[in-house]
Design a protein around this motif. Structure first.
Motif, PDB file in Angstrom:
ATOM      1  N   ILE A  68      -1.428  -5.755  -3.975  1.00  0.00           N
ATOM      2  CA  ILE A  68      -0.151  -4.797  -3.451  1.00  0.00           C
ATOM      3  C   ILE A  68      -0.506  -3.553  -2.929  1.00  0.00           C
ATOM      4  N   ASP A  69       0.179  -3.118  -1.781  1.00  0.00           N
ATOM      5  CA  ASP A  69      -0.340  -2.145  -0.914  1.00  0.00           C
ATOM      6  C   ASP A  69       0.164  -0.869  -1.687  1.00  0.00           C
ATOM      7  N   LEU A  70      -0.765   0.169  -1.663  1.00  0.00           N
ATOM      8  CA  LEU A  70      -0.476   1.584  -1.910  1.00  0.00           C
ATOM      9  C   LEU A  70      -0.279   2.458  -0.604  1.00  0.00           C
ATOM     10  N   LEU A  71       0.897   3.280  -0.769  1.00  0.00           N
ATOM     11  CA  LEU A  71       1.262   3.861   0.600  1.00  0.00           C
ATOM     12  C   LEU A  71       1.160   5.445   0.244  1.00  0.00           C
ATOM     13  N   VAL A  72       0.118   6.300   0.790  1.00  0.00           N
ATOM     14  CA  VAL A  72      -0.266   7.467   0.350  1.00  0.00           C
ATOM     15  C   VAL A  72      -0.214   8.501   1.664  1.00  0.00           C
ATOM     16  N   PRO A 113      -9.923   0.778  -2.347  1.00  0.00           N
ATOM     17  CA  PRO A 113     -10.144   0.773  -0.642  1.00  0.00           C
ATOM     18  C   PRO A 113      -8.921   1.002   0.136  1.00  0.00           C
ATOM     19  N   GLY A 114      -9.043   1.534   1.184  1.00  0.00           N
ATOM     20  CA  GLY A 114      -7.862   1.675   2.037  1.00  0.00           C
ATOM     21  C   GLY A 114      -8.264   2.031   3.475  1.00  0.00           C
ATOM     22  N   HIS A 115      -7.299   2.598   4.081  1.00  0.00           N
ATOM     23  CA  HIS A 115      -7.820   3.087   5.536  1.00  0.00           C
ATOM     24  C   HIS A 115      -6.637   3.920   6.045  1.00  0.00           C
ATOM     25  N   PHE A 116      -6.633   4.916   6.975  1.00  0.00           N
ATOM     26  CA  PHE A 116      -5.793   5.618   7.570  1.00  0.00           C
ATOM     27  C   PHE A 116      -4.921   4.748   8.449  1.00  0.00           C
ATOM     28  N   GLU A 117      -3.846   5.040   8.540  1.00  0.00           N
ATOM     29  CA  GLU A 117      -2.748   4.312   9.736  1.00  0.00           C
ATOM     30  C   GLU A 117      -1.754   5.431  10.033  1.00  0.00           C
ATOM     31  N   LEU A 118      -1.269   5.198  11.297  1.00  0.00           N
ATOM     32  CA  LEU A 118      -0.167   6.184  11.893  1.00  0.00           C
ATOM     33  C   LEU A 118       0.949   5.878  11.215  1.00  0.00           C
ATOM     34  N   LEU A 119       1.896   6.886  11.094  1.00  0.00           N
ATOM     35  CA  LEU A 119       3.178   6.824  10.524  1.00  0.00           C
ATOM     36  C   LEU A 119       4.017   6.144  11.537  1.00  0.00           C
ATOM     37  N   PRO A 120       5.345   5.578  11.266  1.00  0.00           N
ATOM     38  CA  PRO A 120       5.953   4.779  11.948  1.00  0.00           C
ATOM     39  C   PRO A 120       6.445   5.480  13.276  1.00  0.00           C
ATOM     40  N   ASN A 121       6.587   6.800  12.899  1.00  0.00           N
ATOM     41  CA  ASN A 121       7.200   7.747  13.933  1.00  0.00           C
ATOM     42  C   ASN A 121       6.264   8.517  14.668  1.00  0.00           C
ATOM     43  N   ASP A 135      -2.447  13.395  14.016  1.00  0.00           N
ATOM     44  CA  ASP A 135      -2.369  14.044  12.656  1.00  0.00           C
ATOM     45  C   ASP A 135      -1.218  13.677  11.591  1.00  0.00           C
ATOM     46  N   ARG A 136      -0.200  12.730  12.307  1.00  0.00           N
ATOM     47  CA  ARG A 136       0.770  12.153  11.447  1.00  0.00           C
ATOM     48  C   ARG A 136       0.032  10.566  10.981  1.00  0.00           C
ATOM     49  N   VAL A 137      -0.372  10.632   9.710  1.00  0.00           N
ATOM     50  CA  VAL A 137      -1.194   9.453   9.260  1.00  0.00           C
ATOM     51  C   VAL A 137      -0.724   9.451   7.794  1.00  0.00           C
ATOM     52  N   ARG A 138      -1.066   8.479   7.066  1.00  0.00           N
ATOM     53  CA  ARG A 138      -0.834   7.902   5.755  1.00  0.00           C
ATOM     54  C   ARG A 138      -2.203   6.986   5.594  1.00  0.00           C
TER      55      ARG A 138
END
Length: 466
Positions: free
Chosen positions: A347-351, A95-103, A292-295
């Protein structure tokens, strides 16, 4: 007529002729029977052409194709999902969710003190150069005025320096000339006893010219110091102005104050400052995000670490199956977070997706499907697309050459993971499969109860052609 029939039955049973009554009585007894027979024959022969002919037409043969125009799809709630290439057995869902990129977020603080005027609203789309807000106050005009005055002072040094240079050249020539004359007078004085007064006057003139040259050199040094100080001050002022303008450069000038514009394309996320209020330098005004800049940030159990390694392929999918047909998945590559959570043992997976679909927005929950090493890719469809016809699984494929027609096919199925099931034949990648409303289609194509006909626009099925 009944008596005649009974007599015939008696004759057949006894094989003997019945006893005959007296001729006269026999005739009187048979008269009602004859009349009844005559009326019966007349009744049977009346309007023979108007009797309805029996319908011996054979029932139409059911077909595996059914028309599904737009009104039918809307009223029956017919939905589609695309055939995808998936790994059925070797897939780990996280399970996960979209989040904004740091920039992907830009905060816009007040670059200087003043009264703020907001020029946009929350959720407004903006492009580079779109005016965001205006700051009206004396500080911006004072800054511009100081820059102009400093530039003017720097420019005024050039004529002074040029005049000093010319004066030094003149004095240098004068010193050279009088020095030569002084030398000549000294030689005459030594040879013939020349005039001492002339020598003294020449020496005075040479010394005065040299003193003037020294004063001019001091003036040049002072001018150099002033120029250096003014240049430093101008550099500081220009850097401050560039820093202010760099927050949001605008192509147009504004006489009412400092106009701040957007430097990127995005959406106004929130407005912090109240329009018309006085803000200090550094106070938050508004923020802009680039949606549109998400991960995706997924949270995986640490016990699954032996199965997952950096760089594995993954697929970002909508978590609820009801949205699969309208929310296409996105391919991606996973990265493991360098820090795990010891309390939650996760542990987090960053995609970061390779392409971003329109439905991908910050905060949207997703299912991150990690394709483990050794996994095999195959064509798959959602399990809810399967409909049983007498124990035989079937699916309805949208006709690629006619979107308003569905084709019933026998489902040649393989392995399943509970949500998706492998399909071995009859479809190709990208084909659309019916995942809602297929029960009505099965009935219309002669499933458990063969039927032929058509759908009305209200979604009802009519078993006869009009």
């Amino acid at each position: 007529r009944r008596r005649t029939i009974q007599a015939q039955e008696h004759l057949l049973m006894t094989n003997q002729p019945p006893s005959l009554p007296h001729p006269a009585s026999s005739i009187r007894a048979r008269m009602p029977l004859v009349i009844m027979l005559l009326f019966g024959i007349a009744a049977c022969d009346r309007n023979p052409a108007t009797d309805p002919a029996p319908n011996h037409e054979a029932a139409a043969t059911p077909t595996n194709r059914i028309a599904i125009p737009h009104p039918v799809r809307r009223n029956l709630g017919i939905e589609f999902a695309r055939v995808e290439v998936r790994s059925i057995e070797s897939t780990l869902r996280v399970p996960g969710h979209f989040e904004l990129l740091p920039n992907a977020r830009r905060d816009h603080p007040a670059p200087l003190e003043g009264t703020v005027e907001i020029l946009v609203s929350e959720l407004d789309p903006v492009a580079p150069g779109t005016p965001l807000f205006r700051l009206a106050g004396p500080e911006w005009f004072e800054l511009e005025d100081r820059i102009d005055k400093t530039i003017t002072r720097l420019d005024s040094l050039n004529p002074i320096r040029e005049a000093s240079r010319r004066q030094k050249e003149s004095l240098t020539e004068r010193v050279s000339l009088w020095q030569e004359r002084l030398n000549q007078l000294k030689r005459l004085q030594e040879a013939e006893g020349g005039n001492t007064t002339a020598v003294s006057q020449a020496r005075v003139i040479v010394d005065e010219a040299r003193n003037e040259i020294a004063e001019l050199m001091k003036e040049d040094a002072r001018l150099d110091a002033d120029e250096s100080m003014l240049k430093t001050e101008l550099t500081s002022l220009l850097e401050r102005r560039d820093r202010i303008l760099g927050i949001g450069p605008c192509s147009q000038d504004d006489e009412l104050g400092l106009l701040v514009c957007s430097a990127v394309e995005g959406v106004v996320e929130k407005i912090v400052a109240t329009p018309g209020t006085h803000v200090a330098e550094g106070d938050a005004i508004l923020s802009i995000i680039q949606p549109d800049r998400v991960r995706v940030r997924g949270r995986m159990l640490q016990s699954d670490l032996p199965l997952v390694s950096e760089g594995l392929s993954a697929r970002i999918s909508a978590p609820n199956a009801a949205s699969d047909q309208t929310l296409p998945s996105m391919p991606a590559t996973i990265r493991l977070s360098p820090i795990a959570d010891p309390d939650g043992r996760t542990i987090d997976l960053l995609v970061t997706p390779e392409r971003v679909e329109p439905w991908a927005r910050p905060g949207v929950s997703v299912s991150l499907e990690v394709i483990l090493e050794g996994g095999r890719l195959e064509l798959a469809i959602p399990e809810r697309a399967i409909v049983a016809n007498g124990g035989v699984p079937m699916v309805f494929r949208r006709n690629p050459s006619d979107p308003d027609q569905a084709i019933r096919i026998d489902a040649d199925l393989g392995r399943s993971d509970g949500r998706w099931i492998e399909i071995l034949s009859g479809v190709g990648e990208g084909d659309q499969i019916v995942v809602a409303g297929q029960d009505q289609l099965l009935l219309a194509t002669g499933g458990e109860r063969p039927a032929t006909g058509h759908f009305h626009a209200d979604g009802t099925f009519h078993a006869e052609d009009h």
